[in-house]
Enzyme design. Sequence first.
Site, short mmCIF file in Angstrom:
data_model
loop_
_atom_site.label_atom_id
_atom_site.label_comp_id
_atom_site.label_asym_id
_atom_site.label_seq_id
_atom_site.Cartn_x
_atom_site.Cartn_y
_atom_site.Cartn_z
N VAL A 1 0.87 -1.18 0.00
CA VAL A 1 0.00 0.00 0.00
C VAL A 1 0.90 1.23 0.00
O VAL A 1 1.88 1.28 0.76
CB VAL A 1 -0.92 0.01 1.24
CG1 VAL A 1 -1.64 1.34 1.37
CG2 VAL A 1 -1.94 -1.14 1.15
N GLY A 2 0.58 2.18 -0.84
CA GLY A 2 1.38 3.41 -0.92
C GLY A 2 0.81 4.52 -0.07
O GLY A 2 0.04 4.28 0.88
N ASP A 3 1.17 5.73 -0.40
CA ASP A 3 0.75 6.89 0.38
C ASP A 3 -0.69 7.30 0.14
O ASP A 3 -1.31 7.91 1.02
CB ASP A 3 1.65 8.09 0.03
CG ASP A 3 1.54 8.46 -1.44
OD1 ASP A 3 1.66 7.55 -2.29
OD2 ASP A 3 1.32 9.64 -1.75
N THR B 1 1.81 13.00 -5.13
CA THR B 1 1.87 12.05 -6.22
C THR B 1 3.31 11.57 -6.33
O THR B 1 4.22 12.24 -5.86
CB THR B 1 1.39 12.69 -7.54
OG1 THR B 1 1.42 11.73 -8.58
CG2 THR B 1 2.23 13.89 -7.93
N GLY B 2 3.49 10.41 -6.92
CA GLY B 2 4.85 9.88 -7.05
C GLY B 2 5.05 8.67 -6.16
O GLY B 2 4.08 7.99 -5.80
N1 GLY Z 1 1.61 7.56 -5.01
C1 GLY Z 1 1.09 6.33 -5.36
C2 GLY Z 1 1.76 5.19 -4.76
O1 GLY Z 1 2.93 5.23 -4.43
O2 GLY Z 1 1.13 4.16 -4.64
#
Ligand code: GLY
Length: 336
Positions: free
Chosen positions: A229-231, A251-252
């Site tokens: 899971v990301g941010d 984003t990123g």
């Molecule tokens: N910013 C999206 C992710 O890293 O999942």
Amino acid sequence: MSQSNKPNRRSFIGKLASLGGVLGLAPFAINRMIGAEIAKPVNTITPLDKPGATMVSTWNHGIQANIAGFSALSKGGTALDMIEAAAKLVEEDAEGLSVGIGGLPDRDGIVTLDACCMDHTGQAGSVAAMQDIMYPLSVARKVMEETPHVMLVGEGAKMFALESGFKSTDLLTEKAREAWLRWMEKHEYKPVINIENHDTIGILALDNEGRLSGGCTTSGVAYKMHGRVGDSPIIGAGLFVDGAVGAATATGLGEAVMRTVGSFLVVELMRGGLHPQAACETAVKRIIDSMDVSNLQVGYLALDKTGRHGAHAIHSGFNYALTTLKTENLIDATHG
Ligand code: GLY
């Protein structure tokens, strides 16, 4: 009825434009809603005393997303409705490789979606690693509004979505499956910077009542480990909103954002008096100072409660769409 008294398209357009003025809609937004016949604004719209509705959204797809948001506003929607409508438009675009249906899968070929939203009162909802549901941000909104929780993940998020009336949908498109099969030939994990000028969509909106809301939705990093899971669904990392101060989204590469609790940091910097642009620059610097950024991109986007906005990224290539009462722009973020 004589010809001159007939209600015609031009007078209809004039009325709609006046309505747009009341709602605080930009002339171009009205034009888009009523079709191509009028290429230019047909009425003068009086600016409101308040900042007026403003939307900022990450990347090229933010332009269309903001139009959907303003359309929701024109139907009486709030900032949160603007966010949800904008997110839906991008989530259901099967061509996009980084959000919703059509998003690139994890390394096992499974599409998992992350999303969250927050409103001006500090309410928050989130889903992570959710499969088979097309509108993760709408599910996150339901978590926020209809459960005592903030975040649901994996199978639990999907079960809640199905119970709430969302349909089960295969999110892996042929285009994404072919890309995954090509990736499988080498199996090399390498996050792609600025993927096609589309990535996570982060959306921030201020409505005509001065309410701020935000949302963030993504399929995450392509070919990630299953369960990563990301941010984007993490409140404070991918998104943070404080209705009395401002809102920020990221984003990123999520890992870099999570390690620095990026969006919360941007909002706290604005609380301390920084302009949204300076706040984004300071938060990016925090990442640059704390890790090797040669192969990773992060961009922050911020909007304060007075309608001021800013964005900054580690590397070039990040842009965002700005839509207000008076303007629609795709803006290249500063970087470095
Ligand atoms: N910013 C999206 C992710 O890293 O999942």
